[in-house]
Design a protein around this motif. Structure first.
Motif, PDB file in Angstrom:
ATOM      1  N   UNK A  72      31.671  22.719  28.372  1.00 33.86           N
ATOM      2  CA  UNK A  72      31.856  24.158  28.503  1.00 33.86           C
ATOM      3  C   UNK A  72      32.915  24.498  29.533  1.00 33.86           C
ATOM      4  N   UNK A  73      33.480  25.655  29.361  1.00 40.98           N
ATOM      5  CA  UNK A  73      34.320  26.277  30.373  1.00 40.98           C
ATOM      6  C   UNK A  73      33.806  27.705  30.486  1.00 40.98           C
ATOM      7  N   UNK A  74      32.967  27.914  31.488  1.00 35.79           N
ATOM      8  CA  UNK A  74      32.343  29.229  31.592  1.00 35.79           C
ATOM      9  C   UNK A  74      33.354  30.316  31.916  1.00 35.79           C
ATOM     10  N   UNK A  75      34.499  29.934  32.480  1.00 37.34           N
ATOM     11  CA  UNK A  75      35.521  30.942  32.753  1.00 37.34           C
ATOM     12  C   UNK A  75      36.072  31.516  31.452  1.00 37.34           C
ATOM     13  N   UNK A  76      35.947  30.729  30.378  1.00 35.06           N
ATOM     14  CA  UNK A  76      36.369  31.177  29.053  1.00 35.06           C
ATOM     15  C   UNK A  76      35.192  31.627  28.197  1.00 35.06           C
ATOM     16  N   UNK A  77      33.997  31.574  28.790  1.00 32.22           N
ATOM     17  CA  UNK A  77      32.787  31.984  28.070  1.00 32.22           C
ATOM     18  C   UNK A  77      32.657  31.231  26.752  1.00 32.22           C
ATOM     19  N   UNK A  78      32.950  29.922  26.800  1.00 33.32           N
ATOM     20  CA  UNK A  78      33.021  29.102  25.593  1.00 33.32           C
ATOM     21  C   UNK A  78      32.323  27.769  25.810  1.00 33.32           C
ATOM     22  N   UNK A  79      31.678  27.296  24.744  1.00 35.50           N
ATOM     23  CA  UNK A  79      31.113  25.956  24.704  1.00 35.50           C
ATOM     24  C   UNK A  79      31.813  25.201  23.581  1.00 35.50           C
ATOM     25  N   UNK A  80      32.164  23.937  23.833  1.00 29.12           N
ATOM     26  CA  UNK A  80      32.886  23.138  22.842  1.00 29.12           C
ATOM     27  C   UNK A  80      32.032  21.977  22.334  1.00 29.12           C
ATOM     28  N   UNK A  81      32.381  21.528  21.154  1.00 26.12           N
ATOM     29  CA  UNK A  81      31.835  20.290  20.631  1.00 26.12           C
ATOM     30  C   UNK A  81      33.020  19.420  20.219  1.00 26.12           C
ATOM     31  N   UNK A  82      33.258  18.364  20.987  1.00 29.87           N
ATOM     32  CA  UNK A  82      34.321  17.419  20.674  1.00 29.87           C
ATOM     33  C   UNK A  82      33.727  16.337  19.796  1.00 29.87           C
ATOM     34  N   UNK A  83      34.329  16.127  18.629  1.00 29.32           N
ATOM     35  CA  UNK A  83      33.819  15.145  17.673  1.00 29.32           C
ATOM     36  C   UNK A  83      34.887  14.070  17.458  1.00 29.32           C
ATOM     37  N   UNK A  84      34.496  12.824  17.592  1.00 27.42           N
ATOM     38  CA  UNK A  84      35.432  11.718  17.442  1.00 27.42           C
ATOM     39  C   UNK A  84      34.910  10.732  16.402  1.00 27.42           C
ATOM     40  N   UNK A  85      35.836   9.876  15.926  1.00 27.97           N
ATOM     41  CA  UNK A  85      35.487   8.838  14.943  1.00 27.97           C
ATOM     42  C   UNK A  85      34.707   9.433  13.784  1.00 27.97           C
ATOM     43  N   UNK A  86      35.223  10.498  13.254  1.00 28.53           N
ATOM     44  CA  UNK A  86      34.517  11.211  12.196  1.00 28.53           C
ATOM     45  C   UNK A  86      34.439  10.385  10.917  1.00 28.53           C
ATOM     46  N   UNK A  87      33.337  10.536  10.233  1.00 30.20           N
ATOM     47  CA  UNK A  87      33.089   9.858   8.966  1.00 30.20           C
ATOM     48  C   UNK A  87      32.759  10.908   7.910  1.00 30.20           C
ATOM     49  N   UNK A  88      32.895  10.563   6.625  1.00 28.76           N
ATOM     50  CA  UNK A  88      32.602  11.566   5.583  1.00 28.76           C
ATOM     51  C   UNK A  88      31.201  12.169   5.686  1.00 28.76           C
ATOM     52  N   UNK A  89      30.255  11.409   6.213  1.00 28.27           N
ATOM     53  CA  UNK A  89      28.884  11.912   6.353  1.00 28.27           C
ATOM     54  C   UNK A  89      28.769  13.014   7.407  1.00 28.27           C
ATOM     55  N   UNK A  90      29.828  13.216   8.185  1.00 24.53           N
ATOM     56  CA  UNK A  90      29.827  14.319   9.154  1.00 24.53           C
ATOM     57  C   UNK A  90      30.212  15.644   8.507  1.00 24.53           C
ATOM     58  N   UNK A  91      30.576  15.599   7.234  1.00 33.02           N
ATOM     59  CA  UNK A  91      30.910  16.820   6.521  1.00 33.02           C
ATOM     60  C   UNK A  91      29.707  17.749   6.487  1.00 33.02           C
ATOM     61  N   UNK A  92      29.893  18.958   7.012  1.00 33.21           N
ATOM     62  CA  UNK A  92      28.778  19.902   7.127  1.00 33.21           C
ATOM     63  C   UNK A  92      29.305  21.220   7.666  1.00 33.21           C
ATOM     64  N   UNK A  93      28.450  22.226   7.601  1.00 36.24           N
ATOM     65  CA  UNK A  93      28.696  23.461   8.334  1.00 36.24           C
ATOM     66  C   UNK A  93      28.094  23.290   9.718  1.00 36.24           C
ATOM     67  N   UNK A  94      28.860  23.582  10.727  1.00 36.80           N
ATOM     68  CA  UNK A  94      28.415  23.425  12.113  1.00 36.80           C
ATOM     69  C   UNK A  94      28.146  24.800  12.706  1.00 36.80           C
ATOM     70  N   UNK A  95      26.982  24.916  13.330  1.00 41.21           N
ATOM     71  CA  UNK A  95      26.533  26.187  13.865  1.00 41.21           C
ATOM     72  C   UNK A  95      26.297  26.102  15.368  1.00 41.21           C
ATOM     73  N   UNK A  96      26.657  27.173  16.042  1.00 40.62           N
ATOM     74  CA  UNK A  96      26.350  27.330  17.453  1.00 40.62           C
ATOM     75  C   UNK A  96      25.137  28.245  17.571  1.00 40.62           C
ATOM     76  N   UNK A  97      24.217  27.876  18.451  1.00 42.39           N
ATOM     77  CA  UNK A  97      23.001  28.660  18.645  1.00 42.39           C
ATOM     78  C   UNK A  97      22.746  28.835  20.132  1.00 42.39           C
TER      79      UNK A  97
END
Length: 124
Positions: A72-97
């Motif tokens: 996160x960078x709270x100064x930007x009021x944002x949370x990130x998800x860094x994803x690496x070494x992606x595989x086809x099984x990671x195909x999905x809709x990603x949701x923030x909650x």
């Protein structure tokens, strides 16, 4: 109340990386536990990672430790998800909650504020 807004999804080749953003409107996101979930076609929504309010503690679903990083960078009021070494099984809709009583909560019904999702497609 906080309203999460996701961005950053897209098409990426297997082995590639992608960073998703969750920007908050309405309230300061540091006051909430924030999580990422994902849902692949025909599958249930699953917990990916969460950050406790004020960034004190991080939790990952077992399948995502080592490849995905929440930050996160709270100064930007944002949370990130860094994803690496992606595989086809990671195909999905990603949701923030946001808004669960505990950041370790992996039950989606315990999270109260949801974004619309961002689609990630990993090609082989």
């Amino acid at each position: 109340q906080v309203q999460p807004v996701e961005s950053g999804g897209g098409l990426v080749q297997a082995g590639g990386s992608l960073r998703l953003s969750c920007a908050a409107s309405g309230r300061t996101i540091s006051g909430y536990n924030v999580a990422w979930f994902r849902q692949a076609p025909g599958k249930e929504r699953e917990f990916v990672a969460a950050l406790s309010r004020s960034g004190g503690t991080i939790y990952y679903g077992d399948a995502f430790k080592g490849r995905f990083t929440i930050s996160t960078d709270y100064s930007k009021n944002t949370v990130w998800l860094q994803m690496a070494s992606l595989i086809p099984e990671d195909t999905a809709a990603y949701y923030c909650a946001a808004g669960s009583a505990s950041a370790r909560e992996q039950d989606e019904t315990r999270w109260f504020y949801w974004g619309q999702g961002t689609q990630v497609t990993v090609s082989s």
